[in-house]
Design a protein around this motif. Sequence first.
Motif, PDB file in Angstrom:
ATOM      1  N   ASP A 144       0.864  -1.182   0.000  1.00 24.16           N
ATOM      2  CA  ASP A 144       0.000   0.000   0.000  1.00 24.16           C
ATOM      3  C   ASP A 144       0.910   1.245   0.000  1.00 24.16           C
ATOM      4  O   ASP A 144       1.727   1.420   0.899  1.00 24.16           O
ATOM      5  N   GLU A 181      -3.313   3.117  11.289  1.00 24.57           N
ATOM      6  CA  GLU A 181      -2.629   2.411  10.205  1.00 24.57           C
ATOM      7  C   GLU A 181      -2.067   1.083  10.701  1.00 24.57           C
ATOM      8  O   GLU A 181      -2.204   0.051  10.043  1.00 24.57           O
ATOM      9  N   GLN A 199       0.256  11.877   0.030  1.00 27.55           N
ATOM     10  CA  GLN A 199      -0.919  12.682   0.359  1.00 27.55           C
ATOM     11  C   GLN A 199      -0.581  13.964   1.108  1.00 27.55           C
ATOM     12  O   GLN A 199       0.440  14.062   1.784  1.00 27.55           O
ATOM     13  N   ILE A 210       3.498   5.631   3.592  1.00 27.92           N
ATOM     14  CA  ILE A 210       2.704   6.857   3.480  1.00 27.92           C
ATOM     15  C   ILE A 210       3.689   8.025   3.554  1.00 27.92           C
ATOM     16  O   ILE A 210       4.537   8.060   4.446  1.00 27.92           O
ATOM     17  N   GLU A 218       5.047   8.523  -6.875  1.00 26.78           N
ATOM     18  CA  GLU A 218       4.370   7.241  -6.714  1.00 26.78           C
ATOM     19  C   GLU A 218       5.157   6.118  -7.399  1.00 26.78           C
ATOM     20  O   GLU A 218       5.288   5.018  -6.862  1.00 26.78           O
ATOM     21  N   ARG A 240       0.904   5.443  -0.364  1.00 23.11           N
ATOM     22  CA  ARG A 240       0.072   6.647  -0.406  1.00 23.11           C
ATOM     23  C   ARG A 240       0.918   7.907  -0.316  1.00 23.11           C
ATOM     24  O   ARG A 240       1.757   8.031   0.575  1.00 23.11           O
ATOM     25  N   ARG A 247       3.773  12.350   3.190  1.00 19.99           N
ATOM     26  CA  ARG A 247       3.008  13.580   3.002  1.00 19.99           C
ATOM     27  C   ARG A 247       3.785  14.628   2.219  1.00 19.99           C
ATOM     28  O   ARG A 247       5.001  14.605   2.145  1.00 19.99           O
TER      29      ARG A 247
END
Lengths: 82, 82, 145, 145
Positions: free
Chosen positions: C2, C15, C6, C77, C55, C4, C79
């Motif tokens: 996974d 999480e 963001q 993840i 990504e 992300r 940011r």
Amino acid sequence: MIDVMYFAWVRERIGEPRERVETSAATVADLVEELKAREPRYEAAFADLSALRVALDQELSDFDAPLSGVREVAFFPPMTGG
Amino acid sequence: MIDVMYFAWVRERIGEPRERVETSAATVADLVEELKAREPRYEAAFADLSALRVALDQELSDFDAPLSGVREVAFFPPMTGG
Amino acid sequence: MDIRVQDDGFSLGDELERFGKGSHDIGAVVSFTGVVRDTGGLGRMEIEHYPGMTERAISMIAKEAVDRWSLADCLVIHRYGTLAPGDQIMMVATASRHRVAAFEAAEFLMDYLKSRAPFWKKEFGPDGAEWVAAKDEDEDALTRW
Amino acid sequence: MDIRVQDDGFSLGDELERFGKGSHDIGAVVSFTGVVRDTGGLGRMEIEHYPGMTERAISMIAKEAVDRWSLADCLVIHRYGTLAPGDQIMMVATASRHRVAAFEAAEFLMDYLKSRAPFWKKEFGPDGAEWVAAKDEDEDALTRW
């Protein structure tokens, strides 16, 4: 025509995040020379290539890489993720 | 009098988790010899000292460590925490 | 796996409560969380990234980690945008059968994200703004893999 | 520094949401969680420990980690009693200014907890019960610190 993108302080020196460039440069280094010849702000951004990285179509590459077939070139300082 | 504790398969072979032992053994090794002389279950538990660890008053120690002043002796196999 | 990228924050707790739950035979879970250090002087941090390449780069790094350490699961993840001191910048999590693999894979992910994911940090303090410079030691860290 | 030895389960998410919140100048948080592997055959695991010595041993190991890596915070939770496949056995968390310290301290904690904290695991499977044997590699892992 090629899309040229700038990030971080390279973007700040150039004054814009991206532009479309008409070029027949054979390599990234040739494209840099063409840009530097345009205006002082490009001179300032590309003064020290050892402080820069380049990505071709979103993959890290080298300044002597050929540009044929490439649609997107990005210039930026060493990355600081994490 | 000293408290002697057993853990894991040492406890299973001895058949109890702790006991009070009347001893004048000078070292841990001496205490082990005294216990082994008592009954076969102690013989079985202490057959291979290299497979055992000992703690004196809750700190890891050695079989040749002196017992004077010690209140609690514990015998157990190598630890498997985490 | 996974990945992300963001603007929004994330809950480390939520999480990790979810992480690896669909996978089997997990013995070890390692997580790393990067936080904007509260050193007193820093007002805020702005993180710029290269949408699209970010990504791609993270997916490639994560896929290599999954393959190399046979991970049962892997989460990244990261940011971008404006962050305040104390804010979480990013996290990685790795799930594996054994602890050494989970630790190594998480360190590998961090070392590569530092130098190969297209993020740039700018710090805004009392004396003005400054781009965070890459460290030679971060580039050197890649040689061990 | 927070050390807990308990029969009850714990919420990894809740623990990490709280962890390090009272500390300053944290840049990196690393967590490790050990899980009972679900290998198909295992029915349950029983963990025996040495009450009193367990808390002492873990406190000494955690204190050494805090001193050596100048940790801002450190958490160790280790369970005993009966656990089922998929259950969390234990966790450590470390908070530091930089990532290398947080990773190293967490690995140091794990290596020492494996071989120096008085826990013993017994696995109950279809063919009966067996004490988990210590591995030479776990003892060898201590030499790197």
